[in-house]
Scaffold this motif. Structure first.
Motif, PDB file in Angstrom:
ATOM      1  N   ALA A 248       7.207  -6.476 -19.440  1.00 41.43           N
ATOM      2  CA  ALA A 248       7.520  -7.857 -19.061  1.00 41.43           C
ATOM      3  C   ALA A 248       6.297  -8.538 -18.462  1.00 41.43           C
ATOM      4  CB  ALA A 248       8.681  -7.873 -18.076  1.00 41.43           C
ATOM      5  N   PHE A 249       5.574  -7.826 -17.620  1.00 43.30           N
ATOM      6  CA  PHE A 249       4.368  -8.397 -17.022  1.00 43.30           C
ATOM      7  C   PHE A 249       3.290  -8.650 -18.068  1.00 43.30           C
ATOM      8  CE2 PHE A 249       0.055  -7.276 -15.611  1.00 43.30           C
ATOM      9  CZ  PHE A 249      -0.208  -8.367 -14.788  1.00 43.30           C
ATOM     10  N   LYS A 250       3.090  -7.707 -18.964  1.00 42.66           N
ATOM     11  CA  LYS A 250       2.034  -7.858 -19.970  1.00 42.66           C
ATOM     12  C   LYS A 250       2.333  -9.011 -20.931  1.00 42.66           C
ATOM     13  CE  LYS A 250       2.035  -3.392 -21.035  1.00 42.66           C
ATOM     14  NZ  LYS A 250       1.670  -2.090 -21.639  1.00 42.66           N
ATOM     15  N   ASN A 251       3.612  -9.216 -21.225  1.00 43.91           N
ATOM     16  CA  ASN A 251       3.991 -10.314 -22.114  1.00 43.91           C
ATOM     17  C   ASN A 251       3.963 -11.668 -21.425  1.00 43.91           C
ATOM     18  OD1 ASN A 251       4.450  -8.672 -24.400  1.00 43.91           O
ATOM     19  ND2 ASN A 251       6.480  -8.113 -23.641  1.00 43.91           N
ATOM     20  N   ASN A 252       4.231 -11.665 -20.122  1.00 45.34           N
ATOM     21  CA  ASN A 252       4.269 -12.913 -19.353  1.00 45.34           C
ATOM     22  C   ASN A 252       3.891 -12.602 -17.904  1.00 45.34           C
ATOM     23  OD1 ASN A 252       4.694 -15.441 -18.318  1.00 45.34           O
ATOM     24  ND2 ASN A 252       6.908 -15.464 -18.646  1.00 45.34           N
ATOM     25  N   PRO A 253       2.609 -12.652 -17.576  1.00 45.15           N
ATOM     26  CA  PRO A 253       2.157 -12.249 -16.242  1.00 45.15           C
ATOM     27  C   PRO A 253       2.386 -13.332 -15.182  1.00 45.15           C
ATOM     28  CG  PRO A 253       0.269 -12.848 -17.580  1.00 45.15           C
ATOM     29  CD  PRO A 253       1.472 -12.942 -18.482  1.00 45.15           C
ATOM     30  N   ALA A 287      -3.423  -2.571 -20.397  1.00 41.43           N
ATOM     31  CA  ALA A 287      -3.366  -4.027 -20.292  1.00 41.43           C
ATOM     32  C   ALA A 287      -3.529  -4.645 -21.683  1.00 41.43           C
ATOM     33  CB  ALA A 287      -4.445  -4.541 -19.354  1.00 41.43           C
ATOM     34  N   THR A 288      -2.458  -5.265 -22.184  1.00 35.32           N
ATOM     35  CA  THR A 288      -2.454  -5.842 -23.532  1.00 35.32           C
ATOM     36  C   THR A 288      -1.749  -7.194 -23.509  1.00 35.32           C
ATOM     37  OG1 THR A 288      -0.369  -4.734 -24.059  1.00 35.32           O
ATOM     38  CG2 THR A 288      -2.400  -3.556 -24.610  1.00 35.32           C
ATOM     39  N   ASP A 289      -1.560  -7.754 -24.685  1.00 33.76           N
ATOM     40  CA  ASP A 289      -0.758  -8.961 -24.892  1.00 33.76           C
ATOM     41  C   ASP A 289      -1.290 -10.129 -24.060  1.00 33.76           C
ATOM     42  OD1 ASP A 289       0.926  -7.471 -26.657  1.00 33.76           O
ATOM     43  OD2 ASP A 289       1.922  -6.634 -24.904  1.00 33.76           O
ATOM     44  N   ALA A 290      -0.399 -10.888 -23.441  1.00 36.87           N
ATOM     45  CA  ALA A 290      -0.799 -12.130 -22.773  1.00 36.87           C
ATOM     46  C   ALA A 290      -1.749 -11.903 -21.610  1.00 36.87           C
ATOM     47  CB  ALA A 290       0.445 -12.875 -22.287  1.00 36.87           C
ATOM     48  N   VAL A 291      -1.633 -10.764 -20.930  1.00 38.14           N
ATOM     49  CA  VAL A 291      -2.483 -10.520 -19.765  1.00 38.14           C
ATOM     50  C   VAL A 291      -3.952 -10.356 -20.168  1.00 38.14           C
ATOM     51  CG1 VAL A 291      -2.387  -7.993 -19.656  1.00 38.14           C
ATOM     52  CG2 VAL A 291      -2.491  -9.323 -17.553  1.00 38.14           C
ATOM     53  N   ASN A 292      -4.217 -10.107 -21.441  1.00 35.38           N
ATOM     54  CA  ASN A 292      -5.603 -10.018 -21.897  1.00 35.38           C
ATOM     55  C   ASN A 292      -6.370 -11.308 -21.646  1.00 35.38           C
ATOM     56  OD1 ASN A 292      -5.799  -7.381 -22.781  1.00 35.38           O
ATOM     57  ND2 ASN A 292      -5.125  -7.843 -24.862  1.00 35.38           N
ATOM     58  N   LYS A 293      -5.637 -12.430 -21.651  1.00 32.37           N
ATOM     59  CA  LYS A 293      -6.277 -13.729 -21.457  1.00 32.37           C
ATOM     60  C   LYS A 293      -6.216 -14.211 -20.015  1.00 32.37           C
ATOM     61  CE  LYS A 293      -5.239 -15.174 -26.215  1.00 32.37           C
ATOM     62  NZ  LYS A 293      -4.571 -16.196 -27.080  1.00 32.37           N
ATOM     63  N   GLN A 294      -5.648 -13.389 -19.134  1.00 34.88           N
ATOM     64  CA  GLN A 294      -5.506 -13.792 -17.731  1.00 34.88           C
ATOM     65  C   GLN A 294      -5.930 -12.648 -16.803  1.00 34.88           C
ATOM     66  OE1 GLN A 294      -1.906 -16.198 -16.792  1.00 34.88           O
ATOM     67  NE2 GLN A 294      -1.260 -15.696 -18.877  1.00 34.88           N
ATOM     68  N   MET A 324      -7.861  -5.747 -22.195  1.00 33.48           N
ATOM     69  CA  MET A 324      -8.275  -5.483 -23.575  1.00 33.48           C
ATOM     70  C   MET A 324      -8.057  -4.016 -23.941  1.00 33.48           C
ATOM     71  SD  MET A 324      -8.993  -8.533 -24.393  1.00 33.48           S
ATOM     72  CE  MET A 324      -9.636  -8.328 -26.053  1.00 33.48           C
ATOM     73  N   ARG A 325      -6.824  -3.573 -23.689  1.00 33.67           N
ATOM     74  CA  ARG A 325      -6.436  -2.188 -23.973  1.00 33.67           C
ATOM     75  C   ARG A 325      -7.301  -1.171 -23.228  1.00 33.67           C
ATOM     76  NH1 ARG A 325      -2.555  -1.811 -27.718  1.00 33.67           N
ATOM     77  NH2 ARG A 325      -2.171  -3.613 -29.066  1.00 33.67           N
ATOM     78  N   SER A 326      -7.570  -1.512 -21.969  1.00 32.44           N
ATOM     79  CA  SER A 326      -8.319  -0.613 -21.077  1.00 32.44           C
ATOM     80  C   SER A 326      -9.716  -0.311 -21.599  1.00 32.44           C
ATOM     81  CB  SER A 326      -7.537   0.694 -20.851  1.00 32.44           C
ATOM     82  OG  SER A 326      -6.256   0.428 -20.350  1.00 32.44           O
TER      83      SER A 326
END
Length: 464
Positions: A248-253, A287-294, A324-326
């Protein structure tokens, strides 16, 4: 008057007839030194060689089987080595109590391979009447029990009472060794099929830590299963690391999902606050998905979660990973949590879903210099960050084949790739976890997949 036996160099033994002997014989004399284990006296068959006492390892394993320093012994015929596993009960026969007068014998220096909790080591050993005898100080140091010697009474004292003391990050890094990512708590199948034999088999295979991945919210059933997995690991000398997926966090931090992760870890930390310090907390699987940009949200999560864990676990190891996937290239973006309290490591991944024969960023075909340099570049990024920050790192996931994409690598090709990765990481003194258990171990039958044995041996043994 007592003296530390570390100076005395008293010794142990082990019964195995498969070890070779090629050195000249040395005269020795049977000794009648008394061994006092936590106040209980025993008279074992003991030999004195060049002024030092030598005991059978299996005899000592039996005497310590109900203590805080219990250990078991296994002969691995395939590797032709002796394996000692700490924190496990020894299934051995009671020793023969021997108080007969001194008798002379012949001792032959022995050569062998021996592993303690998957780490290769060596002891000075002798073969006497088809038994192999070892020095006590080596095993006492490795298994953390104290030894004293009373010169006037000819008594050796072993104390097995151990305290749960914090482990420094650099010591923890060295303890991790070669591990594996496991599905034991991540999926329903993983939870249903897990049993104690799994941990026992992993320990015997040389796996020194497991990264127990968890994807779901906490409930009683999940925690009870996790309790058992952690206990099984610790009793078999495996370091357990809890890793949370936090989808949930990775998709919407956002703030709501950050709080959800903080609360999750707060509950887990409270439950395991009194567990041995070998148990580690890996805050985010990857760390993937939306959190990559934040990246600022990722650092906010680490700051708040670390503070929450420190309320109940001030000195437990906490592990962070970059976005960026660690990717280790992004380690420099991490902000060190203010409440880390000196017990902090960083995790990074490469080839977590395996190499590729077409993707230039993770290319591996025949192991060209350019392909090897891609691997070395990632390791160099981690080493540079370690040196700058003083914080050790660890590879939380890598894979020898691209199993998720159909796997177009043969076993020999995977062995070639794994050989280079393992050698490069070993040279850098960076531990690692292989991704993942279901590729190597049939959890339904508690058996290793035979076709994967060449690859597993390449990764988890020290075969030249």
């Amino acid at each position: 008057m007592k003296k530390k036996l570390l100076l005395l160099s008293t010794s142990f033994s082990l019964l195995f007839s498969t070890i070779g002997y090629a050195n000249p014989q040395i005269p020795c004399l049977k000794s009648n030194a008394a061994l006092i284990v936590d106040g209980q006296a025993s008279f074992l068959r003991t030999y004195n060689i060049n002024g030092y006492n030598y005991f059978k390892l299996r005899d000592i394993a039996y005497l310590l089987k109900d203590s805080d320093a219990k250990f078991s012994v296994n002969w691995n015929a395939q590797m032709r080595c002796i394996q000692i596993f700490s924190n496990t009960n020894a299934a051995v026969a009671a020793p023969t109590i021997d108080t007969t007068p001194n008798q002379s014998a012949k001792a032959t220096p022995a050569t062998y391979s021996i592993y303690i909790d998957s780490k290769k080591t060596s002891f000075e050993a002798y073969n006497i009447q088809d038994n192999t005898y070892f020095k006590l100080r080596d095993l006492g140091h490795a298994l953390s029990f104290d030894i004293d010697w009373n010169d006037s009474t000819n008594q050796i004292f072993i104390s097995t009472k151990k305290e749960n003391t914090p482990i420094s990050p650099w010591e923890y890094q060295q303890l991790l060794g070669k591990g594996m990512d496991v599905d034991w708590s991540k999926t329903r199948a993983g939870r249903n099929y897990y049993n104690r034999k799994t941990a026992e088999d992993f320990a015997k295979a040389g796996i020194s830590h497991v990264r127990i991945r968890i994807a779901e919210d906490i409930d009683d059933a999940l925690l009870e299963g996790l309790d058992k997995q952690i206990a099984d690991c610790l009793s078999n000398g495996i370091i357990p690391i809890i890793a949370y997926q936090a989808d949930a966090f990775k998709n919407n931090p956002n703030d709501k999902n950050i709080k959800k992760v903080v609360d999750w870890w707060g509950a887990v930390a409270q439950r395991y606050q009194d567990y041995p310090y070998e148990l580690g907390f890996d805050l985010l699987i990857e760390a993937t998905d939306a959190v990559n940009k934040q990246p600022e949200k990722l650092n906010e999560l680490y700051e708040k979660t670390t503070a929450k864990i420190r309320e109940t676990n001030p000195k437990r190891m906490i592990i962070l990973s970059p976005r960026m996937r660690s990717d280790p290239s992004y380690l420099s973006e991490l902000k060190i949590p203010t409440s880390h309290n000196g017990y902090l490591m960083a995790e990074w991944h490469f080839y977590a879903s395996g190499p590729s024969k077409t993707n230039e960023k993770k290319l591996w075909t025949i192991g060209t210099n350019e392909e090897k340099q891609l691997i070395q570049n990632k390791i160099d990024d981690a080493l540079k960050w370690q040196k700058q920050t003083g914080i050790p790192t660890w590879v939380g996931a890598w894979m020898a084949g691209n199993y998720n994409d159909g796997n177009d690598y043969t076993i020999p090709e995977q062995v070639s790739f794994a050989s280079f990765v393992c050698k490069a990481l070993d040279q850098a003194d960076i531990p690692y976890a292989l991704n993942s258990d279901t590729k190597f171990y049939n959890r339904e039958t508690n058996e290793w997949y035979t076709e994967m044995l060449p690859l597993r041996n390449t990764i988890y043994t020290d075969i030249p």
